[in-house]
Scaffold this active site. Structure first.
Site, PDB file in Angstrom:
ATOM      1  N   GLU A 290       2.106 -31.875  61.796  1.00 26.65           N
ATOM      2  CA  GLU A 290       1.399 -33.130  61.525  1.00 26.65           C
ATOM      3  C   GLU A 290       0.451 -33.500  62.660  1.00 26.65           C
ATOM      4  O   GLU A 290      -0.647 -33.993  62.434  1.00 26.65           O
ATOM      5  CB  GLU A 290       2.402 -34.271  61.292  1.00 26.65           C
ATOM      6  CG  GLU A 290       3.294 -34.089  60.075  1.00 26.65           C
ATOM      7  CD  GLU A 290       2.580 -34.314  58.748  1.00 26.65           C
ATOM      8  OE1 GLU A 290       1.386 -34.641  58.765  1.00 26.65           O
ATOM      9  OE2 GLU A 290       3.233 -34.142  57.706  1.00 26.65           O
ATOM     10  N   ARG A 294      -3.707 -33.556  62.241  1.00 24.03           N
ATOM     11  CA  ARG A 294      -4.342 -34.878  62.348  1.00 24.03           C
ATOM     12  C   ARG A 294      -5.006 -35.096  63.709  1.00 24.03           C
ATOM     13  O   ARG A 294      -6.147 -35.540  63.786  1.00 24.03           O
ATOM     14  CB  ARG A 294      -3.308 -35.979  62.116  1.00 24.03           C
ATOM     15  CG  ARG A 294      -2.644 -35.883  60.749  1.00 24.03           C
ATOM     16  CD  ARG A 294      -1.701 -37.031  60.517  1.00 24.03           C
ATOM     17  NE  ARG A 294      -0.778 -36.737  59.435  1.00 24.03           N
ATOM     18  CZ  ARG A 294      -0.305 -37.633  58.574  1.00 24.03           C
ATOM     19  NH1 ARG A 294      -0.678 -38.880  58.658  1.00 24.03           N
ATOM     20  NH2 ARG A 294       0.552 -37.293  57.633  1.00 24.03           N
ATOM     21  N   ASP A 423       2.777 -25.918  50.198  1.00 30.22           N
ATOM     22  CA  ASP A 423       1.393 -26.082  49.739  1.00 30.22           C
ATOM     23  C   ASP A 423       0.323 -25.476  50.639  1.00 30.22           C
ATOM     24  O   ASP A 423      -0.427 -24.572  50.244  1.00 30.22           O
ATOM     25  CB  ASP A 423       1.096 -27.565  49.485  1.00 30.22           C
ATOM     26  CG  ASP A 423       1.542 -28.507  50.626  1.00 30.22           C
ATOM     27  OD1 ASP A 423       2.054 -28.006  51.647  1.00 30.22           O
ATOM     28  OD2 ASP A 423       1.354 -29.731  50.494  1.00 30.22           O
ATOM     29  N   GLU A 559      -5.325 -35.713  47.483  1.00 27.35           N
ATOM     30  CA  GLU A 559      -5.507 -34.397  46.853  1.00 27.35           C
ATOM     31  C   GLU A 559      -6.403 -34.395  45.614  1.00 27.35           C
ATOM     32  O   GLU A 559      -7.219 -33.478  45.430  1.00 27.35           O
ATOM     33  CB  GLU A 559      -4.153 -33.751  46.544  1.00 27.35           C
ATOM     34  CG  GLU A 559      -3.390 -33.260  47.774  1.00 27.35           C
ATOM     35  CD  GLU A 559      -2.724 -34.384  48.571  1.00 27.35           C
ATOM     36  OE1 GLU A 559      -2.602 -35.505  48.017  1.00 27.35           O
ATOM     37  OE2 GLU A 559      -2.331 -34.163  49.734  1.00 27.35           O
TER      38      GLU A 559
HETATM   39  C1  DMJ Z   1      -2.023 -34.863  54.617  1.00 29.09           C
HETATM   40  O1  DMJ Z   1      -1.422 -35.042  55.839  1.00 29.09           O
HETATM   41  C2  DMJ Z   1      -2.464 -33.460  54.441  1.00 29.09           C
HETATM   42  O2  DMJ Z   1      -3.369 -33.387  53.398  1.00 29.09           O
HETATM   43  C3  DMJ Z   1      -1.326 -32.530  54.190  1.00 29.09           C
HETATM   44  O3  DMJ Z   1      -1.757 -31.228  53.917  1.00 29.09           O
HETATM   45  C4  DMJ Z   1      -0.541 -33.005  53.004  1.00 29.09           C
HETATM   46  N1  DMJ Z   1      -0.143 -34.352  53.162  1.00 29.09           N
HETATM   47  C5  DMJ Z   1      -1.103 -35.335  53.553  1.00 29.09           C
HETATM   48  C6  DMJ Z   1      -1.879 -35.933  52.433  1.00 29.09           C
HETATM   49  O4  DMJ Z   1      -1.225 -36.081  51.264  1.00 29.09           O
END
Ligand code: DMJ
Length: 662
Positions: A290, A294, A423, A559
C-alpha cells in the site's frame, strides 16, 4: 401537735448510682446504664483501665485513617472536588473538534500515531450492523478478520494494519528500535529524467464535464484541507481525520491529480507540506504494497510531472526504508516494515504474504532504480517476479492468493480469483512489460497464459442478460461472485490490445466493461456495491446482478471509471464518457458531504439513506477523480498511453522505451 420530725438527710455518698439504685429496680433507662458502667469502670484495676484506654485509642486512630482513604476514593469516583468538577467540560465532545493538525498545540502532524491506526480500503468492508447475520456463507476467513479489524479501528491499543483490513499487532521482537534505516544513496546524475513536464501540460481549457471533476476535486480537497490537513484520510462527516501510516497519505496520493487538473495553487501548498513536514524517520509500520503504490508511486509521478527534485529525494528516502521488507529467507518480502527502525515482519497470525502485494510493487521499484542509478530496488523486486514465475501451484496461469515468506511457496492452494489479493498480479505482468519497452517476454507469456486461464476457468455469462463476468474458483467449485475490484480488468485488457496483444482481448474488455457498468447502473444509487453475485439460472426470475446485504457498500473505488478511461481512450466510443458522467453524478448525489469531502457509503441500494461511513479514501483523489478527468478528455496526448503507464494507484510513470524510440 407538732408535726413529726423530718427524716434525717441521707448520708453523702460517693456513688450516686449505688444510692439511687437502692430499692429501685432496673428500668432500662440510659442513665441507669451509664451509672452501672461507671461503677464497673471504677471497680477495674488501674492496669485493666490502662489497657482498655490504649485499645480504644488505637481503634480510633485506625478508624480515622480508613475514613481518609475511603473519602479519597469516593471523591475520585464522583467527579472530584467542586473545583475539579468545574474545570472539566460538562459534556466532553465525542469527536475531536475539527482543527487543522498544525493548529493543535504541541501536536505535529508527523508525530507517530500509536493508535487510531486505520485500515486500507477493504478494511472498510464491514456489514451494516443489522445485516451481519446475512454474511456470506462462502466468505473466506480473511474477510471476517478484516471485518473484525474494522470494528477495532478506534481501539487505542497499538495496532498495525496489513493488507486490506486485517488489523494485527507487531510481533514482539520484530521491532529493533536502535537499528537505523539504511542511509539513502545519492541520486545518480546519470539517471534519465523528464524535466519541465509543465510544458507537457499546458492548461488546456477543460470541457464542461472536466470542470465538474475539478469542482468535485476542489470540494474533496477543501474538506481534507480544513479537517485533515497532513493526516492520512479525511472523515468528512465528523469533520475529522484518521491515520493509517501517519504520512499524509491523501495529500501525497493527490499530488499528481492536482497537477493534471491544473490546480497549481493547491499543488504548491501541498508541495510545501512535503518539503517542510513530511519526514520518514518515524517509528511506524507501513504495509509494503500500500505504501509503495500510494506514497512511492505518488512521489515518483509528482516528480515526473513537475520535474521537482524534492519528490525524487523523498521517493528515494522512502524506497530505502522499505528495503528491509525483502530480507526474508525466500526473498519474498514481508507484508509490513517499520520505516523508522527497519524491522520487517509478516502479519501476526501467519508468515504468508499476499500474492498481489508482493507482485505489485515492481513498476515503482524499477522506476526508482532507473532514476537513482541504484539497482538494488529493481533487483529486489524482480527477484520476486522470477520466483513467482517458476512456482508450482498455478492453474493455467492463475495464481493462488498467498505465498509463504519462509518457503517461498504458494499456500492456500486451489483458490483463484481476479479480485482482492490477486488482482494486481495480472495487471503488473502487462504493465511491467509495457514499462520496459515490451522486451521482457517472460512477463508477456505469464500474462497471456493468465488471460487464457481466466477464459477457461473463471469467465461465465449471467442470466437472463448474458452479462460476461469473472467469477472465482475454490477447489474446483465455481462461485459467481465478482468483486468491484475486478473491474480493473477491462482497462488492462484494452491496454494490452492497444500494445499489440490479440484483438479478442479488446472484445473481452468491451464485454466486461458493459458488466461493470451494469454493476453500477442496476443499483438504486447508480453506484456499484463492493461485491456482486451473478445469477446463473435462466429458469428463476432473478435479476442478473445480485447483492448480499454485507456487500452493499461503496468505498469510492476507481476500478469502473479506470476501465472507462481506457475503453474510451482506446476505442473513441463516447458512450464510455456518458457512463462515467452518470457515475460522477451519482457520487455527487449520494456521497458528497456539504461541509467538504466525499464519504464512502454503506448501502448503494437505498437512495433515501445510503448511510455515509465517514471516510474518504485517499484513492478517491488519487485515482477516481483523476481517471474521470482523463476519461472526459478528448485529447489522447494528455498522458498518452504510448508514453506513460499508470501504476495500480493511477500514478503515471514513463514507459522506458516508447514505440518508435531508440
Ligand atoms: C487502490 O489502492 C488500488 O487501486 C489497488 O490496486 C486496489 N485498491 C484500491 C482501489 O480500490
Amino acid at each position: 401537735m407538732y408535726p413529726p420530725p423530718p427524716p434525717p438527710p441521707p448520708p453523702r455518698r460517693d456513688f450516686v448510682s449505688v444510692t439511687l439504685s437502692a430499692g429501685r429496680t432496673y428500668d432500662g433507662s440510659k442513665s441507669w446504664r451509664r451509672r452501672s458502667c461507671w461503677r464497673k469502670w471504677k471497680q477495674l484495676s488501674r492496669l485493666q483501665r490502662n489497657v482498655i484506654l490504649f485499645l480504644l485509642t488505637f481503634l480510633m486512630l485506625c478508624g480515622l485513617l480508613c475514613y481518609a482513604s475511603v473519602a479519597d476514593q469516593w471523591r475520585a469516583g464522583n467527579g472530584g472536588s467542586a473545583e475539579e468538577r468545574e474545570r472539566r467540560p460538562v459534556d466532553p465532545p465525542v469527536l475531536p473538534a475539527p482543527r487543522k493538525a498544525e493548529d493543535l498545540p504541541g501536536v505535529l502532524p508527523q508525530k507517530p500515531q500509536r493508535h487510531f491506526r486505520r485500515g486500507p480500503p477493504s478494511l472498510q468492508i464491514r456489514a451494516p450492523s443489522k445485516g451481519s447475520e446475512d454474511r456470506r456463507q462462502d466468505d473466506t476467513k480473511w474477510r471476517d478478520e478484516a471485518v473484525g479489524g474494522a470494528r477495532r479501528e478506534e481501539n487505542t491499543r497499538r495496532t498495525v494494519v496489513s493488507w486490506r483490513g486485517a488489523v494485527i499487532e507487531p510481533q514482539p521482537g520484530t521491532e529493533l528500535p536502535t537499528r537505523k534505516a539504511e542511509a539513502p544513496p545519492r541520486p545518480s546524475s546519470q539517471a534519465p529524467r523528464i524535466q519541465n513536464q509543465a510544458a507537457l501540460f499546458p492548461p488546456a481549457s477543460p470541457n464542461e464535464r472536466q470542470r465538474a471533476v475539478i469542482d468535485a476535486f476542489r470540494h474533496a480537497w477543501a474538506g481534507y484541507r480544513k479537517f485533515a490537513w497532513g493526516h492520512d484520510e479525511l472523515k468528512p462527516v465528523s469533520r475529522s481525520f484518521s491515520e493509517w501510516f501517519g504520512l499524509g497519505l491523501t495529500l501525497i496520493d493527490a499530488l499528481d491529480t492536482m497537477w493534471i487538473l491544473g490546480l497549481k495553487k493547491e499543488f504548491e501548498e501541498a508541495r510545501k507540506w512535503v518539503s517542510k513536514k513530511l519526514r520518514f524517520q518515524k517509528d511506524v509500520d507501513v504495509n509494503l504494497f500500500e505504501s509503495t503504490i500510494r506514497i512511492l508511486g505518488g512521489l515518483l509521478s509528482a516528480y515526473h510531472l513537475s520535474g521537482d527534485d524534492l519528490f525524487l529525494k523523498k521517493a528515494e528516502d522512502f524506497g530505502n526504508r522499505l528495503m528491509p521488507a525483502f530480507r526474508t529467507p525466500s526473498k519474498i518480502p514481508y507484508s509490513d516494515v517499520n520505516i523508522g527502525t527497519g524491522a520487517a515482519h509478516p502479519p501476526r497470525w501467519t508468515s504468508d504474504s499476499t500474492v498481489a502485494e508482493v507482485t505489485s510493487i515492481q513498476l515503482e521499484f524499477r522506476e526508482l532504480s532507473r532514476l537513482t542509478g541504484n539497482k538494488k530496488f529493481q533487483e529486489a523486486a524482480e527477484e520476486v517476479t522470477r520466483r513467482v514465475h517458476s512456482l508450482p501451484g498455478k492453474k493455467d496461469g492463475l495464481v493462488p492468493m498467498f505465498i509463504n515468506t519462509h518457503s517461498g511457496l504458494f499456500t492456500h492452494m486451489g483458490v483463484f480469483t481476479l479480485g482482492a489479493r490477486a488482482d494486481s498480479y495480472y495487471e503488473y505482468l502487462l504493465k511491467q512489460w509495457v514499462q520496459g519497452g515490451k522486451k521482457e517476454t517472460q512477463l508477456l507469456e505469464d500474462y497471456l497464459e493468465a488471460i487464457e486461464g481466466i477464459r477457461r476457468h473463471l469467465l461465465r455469462r449471467s442470466e437472463p442478460g448474458k452479462l460476461a463476468f469473472v467469477g472465482e474458483l475454490a477447489h474446483g467449485r465455481f462461485s459467481a461472485k465478482m468483486d468491484h475490484l475486478v473491474c480493473f480488468l477491462p482497462g488492462t485488457l484494452a491496454l494490452g490490445a492497444h500494445h499489440g496483444l490479440p484483438a479478442d482481448h479488446m472484445e473481452l474488455a468491451r464485454a466486461l466493461m458493459d458488466t461493470c457498468y451494469q454493476m453500477n447502473r442496476q443499483m438504486e444509487t447508480g453506484l456499484s456495491p463492493e461485491i456482486v453475485h451473478f445469477n446463473l439460472y435462466p429458469q428463476n426470475d432473478r435479476k442478473d446482478v445480485q447483492v448480499k446485504p454485507a456487500d452493499r457498500h461503496n468505498l469510492l473505488r476507481p476500478e469502473t471509471v479506470e476501465s472507462l478511461f481506457y475503453l474510451h481512450r482506446l476505442t473513441g466510443d463516447p458512450k464510455y464518457q456518458d457512463w462515467g458522467w452518470e457515475i460522477l453524478r451519482s457520487f455527487n448525489t449520494y456521497t458528497r458531504v456539504p461541509s467538504g469531502g466525499y464519504s464512502s457509503i454503506s448501502n448503494v441500494q437505498d437512495p433515501l439513506n445510503p448511510q455515509p461511513r465517514d471516510k474518504m479514501e485517499s484513492f478517491f483523489l488519487g485515482e477516481t477523480l483523476k481517471y474521470l478527468y482523463l476519461l472526459f478528455s478528448d485529447d489522447p496526448s494528455l498522458l498518452s498511453l504510448d508514453a506513460y503507464v499508470f501504476n495500480t494507484e493511477a500514478h503515471p510513470l514513463p514507459i522506458w522505451a516508447p514505440p518508435g524510440g531508440a
